[in-house]
Motif scaffolding. Structure first.
Motif, short mmCIF file in Angstrom:
data_model
loop_
_atom_site.label_atom_id
_atom_site.label_comp_id
_atom_site.label_asym_id
_atom_site.label_seq_id
_atom_site.Cartn_x
_atom_site.Cartn_y
_atom_site.Cartn_z
N ASN A 88 15.90 -4.28 -7.21
CA ASN A 88 16.10 -5.49 -8.02
C ASN A 88 16.75 -5.17 -9.36
OD1 ASN A 88 14.70 -7.64 -6.42
ND2 ASN A 88 13.03 -6.17 -6.57
N PHE A 89 17.32 -6.20 -9.99
CA PHE A 89 17.93 -6.07 -11.31
C PHE A 89 16.88 -6.32 -12.40
CE2 PHE A 89 21.66 -6.65 -8.70
CZ PHE A 89 22.56 -5.78 -9.27
N GLY A 90 15.74 -5.70 -12.24
CA GLY A 90 14.64 -5.79 -13.19
C GLY A 90 13.54 -4.85 -12.74
N PRO A 91 12.68 -4.41 -13.64
CA PRO A 91 11.62 -3.45 -13.27
C PRO A 91 10.55 -4.07 -12.38
CG PRO A 91 11.34 -4.16 -15.54
CD PRO A 91 12.63 -4.76 -15.06
N TYR A 92 9.95 -3.21 -11.54
CA TYR A 92 8.83 -3.62 -10.67
C TYR A 92 7.59 -2.90 -11.19
CZ TYR A 92 5.90 -4.01 -6.45
OH TYR A 92 4.88 -4.26 -5.56
N GLU A 93 6.68 -3.66 -11.78
CA GLU A 93 5.44 -3.10 -12.30
C GLU A 93 4.34 -3.37 -11.28
OE1 GLU A 93 2.87 -3.46 -16.39
OE2 GLU A 93 5.02 -3.79 -16.49
N PHE A 94 3.74 -2.28 -10.76
CA PHE A 94 2.75 -2.44 -9.70
C PHE A 94 1.40 -1.86 -10.09
CE2 PHE A 94 5.43 1.23 -8.87
CZ PHE A 94 4.52 2.26 -8.67
N ASP A 95 0.36 -2.44 -9.49
CA ASP A 95 -1.01 -1.98 -9.73
C ASP A 95 -1.28 -0.72 -8.92
OD1 ASP A 95 -1.48 -4.24 -11.33
OD2 ASP A 95 -2.01 -5.45 -9.58
N ALA A 96 -2.39 -0.07 -9.24
CA ALA A 96 -2.80 1.12 -8.48
C ALA A 96 -3.04 0.73 -7.02
CB ALA A 96 -4.06 1.71 -9.09
N GLY A 97 -2.73 1.64 -6.13
CA GLY A 97 -2.90 1.39 -4.70
C GLY A 97 -3.40 2.63 -3.99
N ILE A 98 -3.54 2.51 -2.69
CA ILE A 98 -4.05 3.61 -1.88
C ILE A 98 -3.19 3.76 -0.63
CG2 ILE A 98 -5.99 4.38 -0.43
CD1 ILE A 98 -7.86 3.04 -2.42
N PRO A 114 -1.10 5.78 -8.58
CA PRO A 114 -1.46 5.24 -9.89
C PRO A 114 -0.64 4.00 -10.25
CG PRO A 114 -0.11 7.19 -10.15
CD PRO A 114 -0.36 7.04 -8.68
N LYS A 115 -1.19 3.20 -11.14
CA LYS A 115 -0.47 2.04 -11.67
C LYS A 115 0.78 2.57 -12.37
CE LYS A 115 -0.97 -1.83 -14.82
NZ LYS A 115 -1.87 -2.63 -15.64
N SER A 116 1.92 1.96 -12.08
CA SER A 116 3.16 2.48 -12.65
C SER A 116 4.25 1.42 -12.62
CB SER A 116 3.59 3.72 -11.88
OG SER A 116 4.64 4.38 -12.56
N LYS A 117 5.47 1.86 -12.93
CA LYS A 117 6.61 0.95 -12.96
C LYS A 117 7.84 1.65 -12.37
CE LYS A 117 7.50 -1.38 -16.81
NZ LYS A 117 8.01 -1.73 -18.15
N ALA A 118 8.52 0.96 -11.46
CA ALA A 118 9.80 1.44 -10.92
C ALA A 118 10.90 0.68 -11.65
CB ALA A 118 9.89 1.20 -9.43
N ARG A 119 11.74 1.41 -12.38
CA ARG A 119 12.80 0.75 -13.14
C ARG A 119 13.79 0.06 -12.21
NH1 ARG A 119 12.97 5.90 -16.13
NH2 ARG A 119 14.83 6.30 -14.91
N MET A 120 14.62 -0.80 -12.79
CA MET A 120 15.58 -1.54 -11.96
C MET A 120 16.53 -0.59 -11.24
SD MET A 120 18.35 -3.38 -14.36
CE MET A 120 19.56 -2.50 -15.32
N LEU A 121 16.80 -0.91 -9.98
CA LEU A 121 17.70 -0.15 -9.12
C LEU A 121 17.36 1.34 -9.08
CD1 LEU A 121 21.05 -1.87 -10.22
CD2 LEU A 121 19.67 -2.40 -8.22
N SER A 122 16.06 1.66 -9.02
CA SER A 122 15.66 3.07 -8.97
C SER A 122 14.44 3.24 -8.08
CB SER A 122 15.36 3.58 -10.38
OG SER A 122 14.19 2.99 -10.88
N SER A 155 -0.02 6.14 8.81
CA SER A 155 -0.15 6.06 7.36
C SER A 155 0.20 4.65 6.92
CB SER A 155 0.81 7.06 6.71
OG SER A 155 0.76 6.94 5.32
N ARG A 156 -0.70 4.05 6.13
CA ARG A 156 -0.49 2.66 5.68
C ARG A 156 -0.75 2.55 4.18
NH1 ARG A 156 -3.98 0.56 10.50
NH2 ARG A 156 -2.46 0.72 12.17
N ALA A 157 -0.05 1.61 3.57
CA ALA A 157 -0.26 1.35 2.15
C ALA A 157 0.20 -0.06 1.81
CB ALA A 157 0.51 2.35 1.29
N LYS A 158 -0.37 -0.59 0.74
CA LYS A 158 0.06 -1.89 0.23
C LYS A 158 0.00 -1.84 -1.29
CE LYS A 158 -0.68 -6.86 0.48
NZ LYS A 158 -1.45 -7.96 1.05
N LEU A 159 1.10 -2.23 -1.93
CA LEU A 159 1.16 -2.30 -3.38
C LEU A 159 1.42 -3.74 -3.80
CD1 LEU A 159 3.37 0.77 -4.41
CD2 LEU A 159 0.90 0.55 -4.58
N THR A 160 0.75 -4.19 -4.84
CA THR A 160 1.02 -5.52 -5.38
C THR A 160 1.48 -5.38 -6.82
OG1 THR A 160 -1.30 -5.76 -6.01
CG2 THR A 160 -0.66 -6.71 -3.91
N GLY A 161 2.45 -6.19 -7.18
CA GLY A 161 2.97 -6.13 -8.54
C GLY A 161 3.91 -7.29 -8.82
#
Length: 196
Positions: A88-98, A114-122, A155-161
């Motif tokens: 996306n053309f904006g950051p994705y801030e997500f909560d901690a997940g498993i 851990p809770k973190s942020k993926a910068r735009m287009l990265s 292996s499964r995971a779900k992240l919300t943000g």
């Protein structure tokens, strides 16, 4: 008489110049409005469209892999990367997940994201070391699978943000992952890594 004619002609040419200037100004305004509509439409179709970020496992480097068919049991240790790809053309801030590793729907290990942020287009990357063991398994057909020389895990995971666009708009997005991991027991290496 000549003087009146030249005055009338000069007034007419001044009026004609004013009319031409008004037409030019109107054309510039129309061109500006049309170009702005095109720019806004292109932005809304590309930059403002929110895509779901992806959670993936990177390459798996097996450090240790032991299995005993008679018991039956297994132990394995490997390094991998958990990758959160944001297109996306904006950051994705997500909560901690498993990230959960399973053998036939039974949890054999969980790794925290851990809770973190993926910068735009990265892509945000987390290096993890995973140790899996069959000690949590009660009854399964593990012996049959081990005799075939392949150990298959899921292996499964779900992240919300939230994806933030233009510093004003935030849109909720959930990322999911579902992988099948197969290990070759004879060579003690990764056989396949498939995303569903």
């Amino acid at each position: 008489m000549t003087w009146k004619n030249s005055d009338a002609e000069s007034l007419q040419s001044v009026d004609e110049l004013k009319r031409r200037k008004r037409i030019k100004l109107t054309m510039y305004i129309v061109i500006f409005i049309v170009s702005q509509i095109i720019v806004i439409t292109m932005m809304s179709l590309t930059m403002m469209k929110v895509k779901t970020p992806k959670v993936r496992l990177g390459n798996i480097s097996v450090q240790d892999l032991n299995s005993i068919q008679a018991t039956p049991s297994f132990n394995t240790k490997f390094k991998t990367q958990i990758r959160v790809k944001n297109t996306n053309f904006g950051p994705y801030e997500f909560d901690a997940g498993i990230v959960t590793f399973l053998y036939q729907s039974v949890i054999v290990e969980q790794v925290a994201i851990p809770k973190s942020k993926a910068r735009m287009l990265s892509t945000k990357k987390f290096d993890v070391e995973v140790s899996l063991s069959s000690s949590a398994l009660r009854s399964s057909n593990l012996g049959g699978e081990l005799s075939n020389g392949v150990l298959t895990l899921n292996s499964r995971a779900k992240l919300t943000g939230k994806v933030e666009l233009m510093f004003i708009m935030k849109k909720k997005k959930s990322s999911t992952m579902d992988f099948t991991i197969a290990f070759d027991l004879s060579s003690k290496t990764l056989k396949s890594l498939q995303c569903k």
